[in-house]
Design a protein around this motif. Sequence first.
Motif, short mmCIF file in Angstrom:
data_model
loop_
_atom_site.label_atom_id
_atom_site.label_comp_id
_atom_site.label_asym_id
_atom_site.label_seq_id
_atom_site.Cartn_x
_atom_site.Cartn_y
_atom_site.Cartn_z
N PHE A 310 -61.94 -43.47 -25.59
CA PHE A 310 -61.04 -44.38 -26.30
C PHE A 310 -59.95 -43.61 -27.05
O PHE A 310 -58.81 -44.04 -27.13
CB PHE A 310 -61.85 -45.22 -27.28
N TYR A 311 -60.31 -42.46 -27.61
CA TYR A 311 -59.39 -41.61 -28.38
C TYR A 311 -58.31 -40.99 -27.51
O TYR A 311 -57.13 -40.95 -27.89
CB TYR A 311 -60.22 -40.53 -29.09
N LEU A 312 -58.68 -40.54 -26.31
CA LEU A 312 -57.76 -39.74 -25.50
C LEU A 312 -57.19 -40.47 -24.29
O LEU A 312 -56.24 -39.96 -23.67
CB LEU A 312 -58.47 -38.47 -25.01
N LYS A 313 -57.74 -41.62 -23.91
CA LYS A 313 -57.24 -42.31 -22.72
C LYS A 313 -55.76 -42.66 -22.89
O LYS A 313 -55.38 -43.40 -23.79
CB LYS A 313 -58.04 -43.59 -22.48
N PRO A 314 -54.90 -42.10 -22.04
CA PRO A 314 -53.46 -42.29 -22.25
C PRO A 314 -52.97 -43.68 -21.83
O PRO A 314 -53.41 -44.22 -20.81
CB PRO A 314 -52.83 -41.19 -21.38
N ASP A 315 -52.11 -44.22 -22.62
CA ASP A 315 -51.41 -45.46 -22.30
C ASP A 315 -49.93 -45.13 -22.30
O ASP A 315 -49.25 -45.20 -23.33
CB ASP A 315 -51.74 -46.54 -23.33
N TRP A 316 -49.41 -44.74 -21.12
CA TRP A 316 -48.04 -44.21 -21.03
C TRP A 316 -46.99 -45.25 -21.35
O TRP A 316 -45.87 -44.91 -21.76
CB TRP A 316 -47.80 -43.61 -19.64
N GLU A 317 -47.30 -46.53 -21.18
CA GLU A 317 -46.32 -47.57 -21.49
C GLU A 317 -46.00 -47.62 -22.98
O GLU A 317 -44.94 -48.08 -23.38
CB GLU A 317 -46.85 -48.93 -21.03
N LYS A 318 -46.93 -47.14 -23.80
CA LYS A 318 -46.70 -47.12 -25.24
C LYS A 318 -45.50 -46.25 -25.62
O LYS A 318 -44.86 -46.47 -26.65
CB LYS A 318 -47.94 -46.60 -25.97
#
Length: 633
Positions: A310-318
């Motif tokens: 949860f801490y590191l999973k990237p959400d590139w759209e952010k």
Amino acid sequence: MGTTSDSNITFPLSDKGGEGVGGEEEGTQKENGRLMLADGVADRGPKTPQRTTSGPSVPLGGLRTLVVQQTSLERPRETWSKKMDFLLSVIGYAVDLGNVWRFPYICYQNGGGAFLLPYLLMAVFGGVPLFYMELALGQFHRSGCISIWKHICPIFKGIGFAICIIALYIAFYYNTIMAWALYYLLSSFQPTLPWTTCTNSWNTHNCNRYMSSDHNVSWSNSSTSPAEEFYTRHVLQVHRSPGLHQLGSVSWQLALCLLFIFIIVYFSIWKGVKTSGKVVWVTATFPYLVLVVLLIRGATLPGAWRGVVFYLKPDWEKLLSPGVWIDAAAQIFFSLGPGFGVLLAFASYNPFHNNCYKDALVTSSVNCLTSFLSGFVIFTVLGYMAEMRQQSVDAVAKDAGPSLLFIIYAEAIANMPAATFFAIIFFLMIIMLGLDSTFAGLEGVITAMLDEFPHVLAKRREWFVFGLVCVCYLGALSTLTYGGAFVVKLFEEYATGPAVITVVLLEVIAVSWFYGTKRFCNDIQLMLGFYPGCFWRTCWVAICPCFLLFIIISFLAFPPEVKLFHYKYPQWTTVLGYCIGVSSFICVPAYMFYHLLNAKGTFKQVLENSWCLSRFISVISVPKRMLILPCRN
């Protein structure tokens, strides 16, 4: 009077008759009463070897060396006992409570691993150049944040007074958080931690101890955990205050805890960096030991992997959201901490030729890596909490700021084996993280005032520090009331942030545009033996001002909606917060007006001297060599 010190001034003179005086200037540095000549700084060419002698002129490579004996009545400046004292002090200042609670929360809120990209970019192009600039300024001019401006640009001296007021505001609320941690620490010395049960006098009928092992407990939207009620109803007692308009009485338990914190602070800094430099060997290293222990323990807990993902999973759209970049810029700025006068003060006690460039890179890297490490420490435990509660990590990690430490993490520790041991070392770590920053913040004020008023305060440091600590304690009393948590939040959001960013913006402009990047780089070359590269010069002239202006505009365009627990701050509190912030920044234009009003000479002369438009006075002329004297009041 201070102790006298003798020094030699070396002037390389031409063998040609009549060319010993008059002409251009180039670079000097005053260090503990010594006036030092910069040879070959402006053209950045190889230096001509010189020999210093106490006898008559001696021919050497076409030059003669003239030695002038100078006696200074200034007190020799205190220096660090060891290089590690300085490094640990800077690391202890930069690595504070925000690294533990703010960075992990902001990271997962702004795209997880994707947030590291804007964070690193803001660090490289904004935070680290500012960090390096302040260390170099303090080390070269050997002055605190007030008196340093007589060397740079006198009319900006109000920046130093503004920094001191901001430091006081921070001391009013920051140490209260350590008082909370001390209360938790003292409450941890019992077999059953008091925030694990719902049978205490402060608990309500909504209290539920909700874990997977508690099959007979049902959780509803109105339910509260025992850790939350211990924090809000027993430690803070916010239920006894309706808001900022009625704070209530002072909690005597917290008042005693804060008094103990300030006693530790006083006896750690009362003698200067000689004593504080020894204390940080414990306060700056112990948190890393605890973080490693907590990381190892957290990694072995069931569900820890859920928190890490949860801490590191990237959400590139952010990354397409401007809010992510705003948070990255603000986080790196407040994490490294330029503009609070601390880096100037600490660096001023360094040897003149200390490699502050290397120090800036090392300490800023350690700070950023510590923030990243803290994220693993926090989220392994949040993953464990989510596993035990059979909830998502997002539902568990809903709290930010101090609540993340004093509610969520405290509850997680309470449900671990050997809970008492982990609670003791965790809250000791929180106290020591805060102590380092308090040592640094107050030392910035002390150094500034002692350098500005040496004849009055130099021999009375212990009494001045005692008075300063008393003022900080009295100023913090409002944060010890039943509604004190609301005051802490108000100070944190409005009173310091916008003001200090604006002050640093003016500082960068004064150094890069008025003092001049070339002159500043010449100073660095004189100290370190090399000229800063194009990257650093570009950052100081253009990128850093834009970086700071970006944060200021973002704050004004998107003002934060301040809310704490169930209390939403009314509009008048926003006005109050801005007024507190402006009360420090007003020192800058006020001193400009005062300086222009009291300066002597014609209007043109006053402007030239105040803004350092005519900075340097010719005192000696030699072929391709200059002597530079900084502009004075």
